[in-house]
Design a protein around this motif. Structure first.
Motif, PDB file in Angstrom:
ATOM      1  N   GLU A 617       0.813  -1.215   0.000  1.00 20.18           N
ATOM      2  CA  GLU A 617       0.000   0.000   0.000  1.00 20.18           C
ATOM      3  C   GLU A 617       0.847   1.266   0.000  1.00 20.18           C
ATOM      4  OE1 GLU A 617      -3.598   0.129  -0.126  1.00 20.18           O
ATOM      5  OE2 GLU A 617      -2.955  -1.836  -0.885  1.00 20.18           O
ATOM      6  N   GLY A 618       2.176   1.101  -0.099  1.00 21.31           N
ATOM      7  CA  GLY A 618       3.066   2.256  -0.199  1.00 21.31           C
ATOM      8  C   GLY A 618       3.528   2.817   1.121  1.00 21.31           C
ATOM      9  N   ASP A 619       3.190   2.186   2.224  1.00 21.00           N
ATOM     10  CA  ASP A 619       3.588   2.694   3.544  1.00 21.00           C
ATOM     11  C   ASP A 619       4.819   1.920   4.011  1.00 21.00           C
ATOM     12  OD1 ASP A 619       3.787   3.817   6.027  1.00 21.00           O
ATOM     13  OD2 ASP A 619       1.703   3.450   6.614  1.00 21.00           O
ATOM     14  N   SER A 620       5.955   2.222   3.390  1.00 20.58           N
ATOM     15  CA  SER A 620       7.183   1.477   3.698  1.00 20.58           C
ATOM     16  C   SER A 620       7.668   1.746   5.118  1.00 20.58           C
ATOM     17  CB  SER A 620       8.276   1.826   2.684  1.00 20.58           C
ATOM     18  OG  SER A 620       8.509   3.222   2.659  1.00 20.58           O
ATOM     19  N   ALA A 621       7.437   2.957   5.646  1.00 18.33           N
ATOM     20  CA  ALA A 621       7.882   3.281   7.007  1.00 18.33           C
ATOM     21  C   ALA A 621       7.186   2.384   8.025  1.00 18.33           C
ATOM     22  CB  ALA A 621       7.607   4.752   7.318  1.00 18.33           C
ATOM     23  N   ALA A 622       5.870   2.216   7.869  1.00 19.37           N
ATOM     24  CA  ALA A 622       5.127   1.341   8.787  1.00 19.37           C
ATOM     25  C   ALA A 622       5.552  -0.112   8.613  1.00 19.37           C
ATOM     26  CB  ALA A 622       3.622   1.485   8.554  1.00 19.37           C
ATOM     27  N   LEU A 648      13.629  -1.275   3.265  1.00 21.96           N
ATOM     28  CA  LEU A 648      14.646  -0.225   3.379  1.00 21.96           C
ATOM     29  C   LEU A 648      15.099   0.243   2.000  1.00 21.96           C
ATOM     30  CD1 LEU A 648      16.700  -1.787   6.305  1.00 21.96           C
ATOM     31  CD2 LEU A 648      15.433   0.370   6.411  1.00 21.96           C
ATOM     32  N   LEU A 649      15.194  -0.696   1.068  1.00 24.05           N
ATOM     33  CA  LEU A 649      15.556  -0.338  -0.309  1.00 24.05           C
ATOM     34  C   LEU A 649      14.514   0.596  -0.912  1.00 24.05           C
ATOM     35  CD1 LEU A 649      17.512  -0.869  -2.698  1.00 24.05           C
ATOM     36  CD2 LEU A 649      15.990  -2.745  -3.361  1.00 24.05           C
ATOM     37  N   ALA A 650      13.232   0.343  -0.575  1.00 22.14           N
ATOM     38  CA  ALA A 650      12.162   1.193  -1.108  1.00 22.14           C
ATOM     39  C   ALA A 650      12.297   2.630  -0.620  1.00 22.14           C
ATOM     40  CB  ALA A 650      10.799   0.627  -0.697  1.00 22.14           C
ATOM     41  N   GLN A 651      12.945   2.813   0.536  1.00 20.49           N
ATOM     42  CA  GLN A 651      13.161   4.155   1.074  1.00 20.49           C
ATOM     43  C   GLN A 651      14.546   4.705   0.727  1.00 20.49           C
ATOM     44  OE1 GLN A 651      12.267   4.453   5.278  1.00 20.49           O
ATOM     45  NE2 GLN A 651      10.122   4.855   4.802  1.00 20.49           N
ATOM     46  N   GLN A 652      15.241   4.017  -0.209  1.00 19.48           N
ATOM     47  CA  GLN A 652      16.573   4.454  -0.631  1.00 19.48           C
ATOM     48  C   GLN A 652      17.592   4.431   0.520  1.00 19.48           C
ATOM     49  OE1 GLN A 652      17.678   5.504  -3.855  1.00 19.48           O
ATOM     50  NE2 GLN A 652      15.762   4.569  -4.486  1.00 19.48           N
ATOM     51  N   ARG A 653      17.333   3.591   1.520  1.00 19.02           N
ATOM     52  CA  ARG A 653      18.283   3.462   2.639  1.00 19.02           C
ATOM     53  C   ARG A 653      19.199   2.284   2.320  1.00 19.02           C
ATOM     54  NH1 ARG A 653      13.900   3.844   7.486  1.00 19.02           N
ATOM     55  NH2 ARG A 653      15.674   3.191   8.777  1.00 19.02           N
ATOM     56  N   ALA A 689      31.496   4.475  -3.651  1.00 16.94           N
ATOM     57  CA  ALA A 689      31.711   4.017  -2.273  1.00 16.94           C
ATOM     58  C   ALA A 689      30.916   2.748  -1.976  1.00 16.94           C
ATOM     59  CB  ALA A 689      31.326   5.111  -1.283  1.00 16.94           C
ATOM     60  N   THR A 690      29.815   2.560  -2.663  1.00 11.27           N
ATOM     61  CA  THR A 690      28.954   1.398  -2.422  1.00 11.27           C
ATOM     62  C   THR A 690      29.433   0.186  -3.204  1.00 11.27           C
ATOM     63  OG1 THR A 690      27.059   2.845  -2.038  1.00 11.27           O
ATOM     64  CG2 THR A 690      26.572   0.548  -2.567  1.00 11.27           C
ATOM     65  N   PRO A 770      20.648   3.397 -11.067  1.00  6.56           N
ATOM     66  CA  PRO A 770      20.305   4.350 -10.001  1.00  6.56           C
ATOM     67  C   PRO A 770      19.104   3.905  -9.165  1.00  6.56           C
ATOM     68  CG  PRO A 770      19.616   5.192 -12.132  1.00  6.56           C
ATOM     69  CD  PRO A 770      20.430   3.959 -12.410  1.00  6.56           C
ATOM     70  N   THR A 771      18.366   2.887  -9.626  1.00  7.38           N
ATOM     71  CA  THR A 771      17.213   2.415  -8.843  1.00  7.38           C
ATOM     72  C   THR A 771      17.613   1.300  -7.870  1.00  7.38           C
ATOM     73  OG1 THR A 771      16.534   0.659 -10.358  1.00  7.38           O
ATOM     74  CG2 THR A 771      15.752   2.886 -10.836  1.00  7.38           C
ATOM     75  N   TYR A 772      18.862   0.857  -7.932  1.00  9.58           N
ATOM     76  CA  TYR A 772      19.376  -0.203  -7.050  1.00  9.58           C
ATOM     77  C   TYR A 772      18.551  -1.491  -7.155  1.00  9.58           C
ATOM     78  CZ  TYR A 772      22.039   3.596  -4.977  1.00  9.58           C
ATOM     79  OH  TYR A 772      22.897   4.661  -4.789  1.00  9.58           O
TER      80      TYR A 772
END
Length: 782
Positions: A617-622, A648-653, A689-690, A770-772
């Motif tokens: 549903e797009g709520d990656s934080a929850a 975490l990948l969805a949040q670019q972390r 660096a990655t 760039p989308t990892y």
């Protein structure tokens, strides 16, 4: 003058001492009580009736509800009608949920209150402080109290005990100064006691005995203490008890109707069996009082096996003691009071009206034996009146008695620390005890000791062949062991005796279903629901059958039916969420996942699927919060680490996601998904660096060796890793081979991706994404 002033100082400290004397006694009584029974707060539920009284009874375990309140007054609970006891357990459920320690705490608290009330009642009636305290102390810690105080199902004992002593205290005040308000208070306390346990029905008879001594309300009463009010005529005192007797009769009738099933269990037993057992039991209880050894939670009924000489001796001794107490009534009035207190309160539970299969029960001594304690303590006090060192001797004897009782009680209480230990002890001190065999079998089954459980269940059936309860336990154990043919046979035996038993229909359905006979299993689930639509487990089981067949729409209303019957059915909430999710109803599915976690915060699958739904549903934080919570419960769960990495990948972390994938591979070496994802980022990340070509190549090669024959993406990942390591020729070969295989397998989109990558490698340009890995890689140069 000086001498007079010196003497005037003496009364002050004595008055100060008297001021704190009674509170100190009360503190001592409470200390004794909690020293013996306080450890029970760490005990769990017992597998004998506690399930029916609390943890498998939604009307109780759901807490204080209007439905539960109505049911408490309109339905019996385990064959007994005691609505106030039911309500008290509902309040416990409201406060403590299914934490058994809370229920044990309340039981000990109520017993403590009963102990203090007994002390104050006896002191008020007799004016004797030490003797009253002694009786209360013995009542508090005698080993026979263990069953009433430790067993949660015996809440009715301690609760009715509180109201019993409140009624006696109110009657004492009424006797000193009669009034309508005083009598109403007595009747109110008596009614509350009867609503807690009907055993109090003989209280009006006991009040007449107390009118004789110590209250001294009869004109012919011997007065050895303070007379309570003016003497009354015998007719008046009897008439005074009539309204209380009417209350007792009404409650007795309700109780007999409620106990119909328990009464039916022994309805064919001859009266001779009952009379013999009743006469002998009077002395069994006294023997246990003086020698509290071999106490058990269930004593099998002798069923006519008692030797006639022993029965006759018991009867003659009973008559002799009663006559002796009557003849000595003027000189030692406490003997007749104490003896008739004991006999009178035993009448409802002595077995003349047999309820259940037991010969006798420790819990039945809770209030009756107070009369014997009273008689003995007062007798010892009178007999030792002329002793020179009376205080020293009696004080030392009392301390020794308390120490002995406490040690015996600690031992008896310790048996209740687990169902297995209590039933094993019961079997060691009784014989031919099918109830204990069944109880131990059930307890062993609950901890996974299936073979031992079956052994004890078979032993129970050897003692009582064809017993439906024994057959049920054996069938359940066989079902757990997956011995389906015999389990089905045993369940059918029970159903032949109890055709309308929804639980047996449901369990037979489980045996069929698990053995592969799906249609037969589902039909039994339906039969169980026809018999009892409120069978939450049957509704859940049928719904689960539909869900496993892929029919989420049919499963959904059944899960809702299961939840309506039992709102705390965690499995039903969880499976309803799964069914809604499969039926493309994400919002209600998420709500049910949340409810699952509210009821069971440690439900790992519930957290995982909730997080997946939230991520969709797009709520990656929850979603991340849920996976982190799951990992606090199961830190070594590789699947949760992998799912957290995706969120975490969805949040670019990116660094955090990579760390989680590394942890996944530490816990689950060779897991393909994390290998591919981590290798791709190490090979194609836009920031230098990655990237780490060597690490990417190591992971990609391992993934290629494991899955090249079934997963074309390993060709692309391996090619990208070669390119990042500067091995463009190898990269080109891997990409070309992958494209060729993709075309051959009818996957033109994958082939196109690999052909695009191949053009970069021919130009010696590594791939950058760039989308990892979350989108299509671009051909940007470093």
């Amino acid at each position: 003058m000086k001498r007079a002033r010196k003497k005037s100082k003496h009364p002050q400290p004595r008055a100060q001492q008297n001021r704190w004397f009674v509170p100190a006694l009360c503190l001592g009584l409470i200390t004794l009580t909690w020293a013996v029974f306080g450890p029970t707060i760490g005990f769990g539920f017992f597998n004998y009736d506690d399930s029916f009284y609390v943890y498998q009874n939604p009307s109780i375990s759901n807490g204080f509800t209007q439905t539960g309140l109505v049911r408490a007054f309109t339905h019996p609970l385990v064959g007994n009608w005691h609505p106030l006891t039911s309500i008290s357990l509902m309040l416990d459920a409201q406060m403590f949920g299914l934490n058994a320690g809370g229920y044990h705490f309340v039981n000990v608290l109520l017993h403590s209150v009963a102990v203090l009330l007994l002390f104050f009642v006896l002191r008020s009636m007799t004016g004797a402080v030490w003797r009253s305290a002694m009786v209360a102390a013995i009542f508090a810690i005698h080993p026979l109290r263990a069953e009433s105080v430790v067993w949660i199902s015996e809440r009715k004992d301690v609760l009715s005990g509180v109201f019993f002593f409140l009624a006696l205290g109110a009657y004492c005040r009424y006797a000193k100064k009669p009034s309508v308000a005083g009598y109403v208070t007595v009747a109110a306390a008596f009614t509350l006691g009867l609503l807690s346990k009907a055993m109090l029905v003989t209280l009006p008879f006991l009040l007449l005995i107390l009118d004789y001594w110590p209250l001294g309300r009869f004109a012919f009463s011997p007065v050895t203490g303070p007379r309570n009010g003016q003497p009354r005529s015998s007719l008046w005192l009897v008439a005074e008890k009539v309204p209380l007797l009417a209350l007792a009769i009404a409650i007795s009738v309700a109780t007999i109707f409620a106990q119909e099933q328990a009464l039916n269990a022994a309805q064919d037993w001859p009266m001779r069996w009952r009379l013999d057992n009743a006469v002998v039991t009077i002395w069994v209880y006294l023997r246990q009082m003086f020698w509290p050894a071999h106490l058990a939670v269930f004593y099998p009924h002798p069923k006519g096996s008692l030797a006639l000489p022993w029965v006759l001796l018991s009867f003659v001794t009973l008559l002799g003691v009663t006559v002796g107490a009557f003849l000595w009534r003027k000189k030692y009035p406490y003997l007749i009071t104490g003896w008739l207190w004991y006999l009178g309160m035993l009448v409802p539970v002595i077995g003349l009206i047999q309820v259940g299969w037991q010969a006798h029960a420790d819990r039945y001594t809770y209030l009756p034996q107070v009369g014997v304690y009273l008689a003995i303590v007062w007798a010892i006090s009178d007999l030792s009146a002329d002793w020179r060192s009376r205080r020293v001797v009696l004080g030392s004897a009392s301390a020794l008695l308390f120490a002995l009782l406490m040690m015996l009680s600690w031992r008896q209480v310790s048996y209740w620390s687990s169902s297995i230990r209590l039933w094993a002890h019961t079997l060691s001190v009784t014989s031919n005890n099918d109830v204990a065999e069944r109880g131990l079998g059930t307890a062993l089954l609950s901890v996974g000791r299936v073979d031992e459980a079956i052994e004890h269940d078979r032993a129970a059936l050897r003692i009582r062949p064809g017993d439906p309860n024994g057959l049920t336990n054996l069938a359940n154990a066989l079902l757990r062991k997956k011995e389906y043919p015999e389990a089905i046979e045993r369940f059918r035996e029970v159903i032949r005796v109890r055709p309308n038993d929804s639980e047996m229909r449901r369990n037979l359905g489980k045996a069929f279903y698990q053995s592969g006979a799906v249609a037969e299993g589902m039909e039994e689930f339906r039969a169980a629901l026809r018999i009892r639509p409120g069978d939450s487990d049957a509704a859940y089981s049928l719904g689960n059958a539909y869900l496993e067949q892929g029919d989420a729409k049919s499963a959904t209303p059944l899960f809702r039916q299961a939840i309506e019957s039992n709102p705390k059915n965690v499995a039903a909430h969880y499976n309803l969420a799964i069914a809604l999710q499969r039926d493309q109803q994400p919002a209600p599915a998420i709500a049910e996942f949340w409810e699952t976690l509210r009821l069971d915060p440690r439900h790992i699958d519930g957290r995982n699927n909730l997080a997946i739904a939230l991520l969709k549903e797009g709520d990656s934080a929850a979603a991340i919060a849920q996976w982190k919570a799951a990992l606090q419960i199961q830190p070594d769960n590789g699947e949760m680490h992998n799912n957290l990495a995706v969120a975490l990948l969805a949040q670019q972390r990116i660094p955090e996601a990579m760390a989680e994938w590394r942890e996944t591979l530490r816990l689950q070496p060779g897991k393909l998904g994390p290998q591919i994802s981590l290798a791709w980022i190490l090979a194609t990340a836009p920031d230098a660096a990655t990237r780490d070509g060597n690490a990417a190549l190591e992971l990609a090669r391992e993934a290629f060796r494991a899955a090249a024959d079934r997963n074309l993406m390993v060709f692309r990942v391996l090619a990208a890793a070669f390119a990042e390591s500067g091995k463009f020729e190898a990269a080109g070969k891997s990409a070309a081979e992958g494209a060729e295989r993709a075309q051959a397998q009818g996957q033109p989109e994958v082939a196109a991706l690999l052909e695009g990558d191949l053009e970069l490698y021919r130009k010696k340009i590594p791939l950058r994404d760039p989308t990892y890995g979350r989108g299509r890689a671009t051909d940007s140069a470093p």
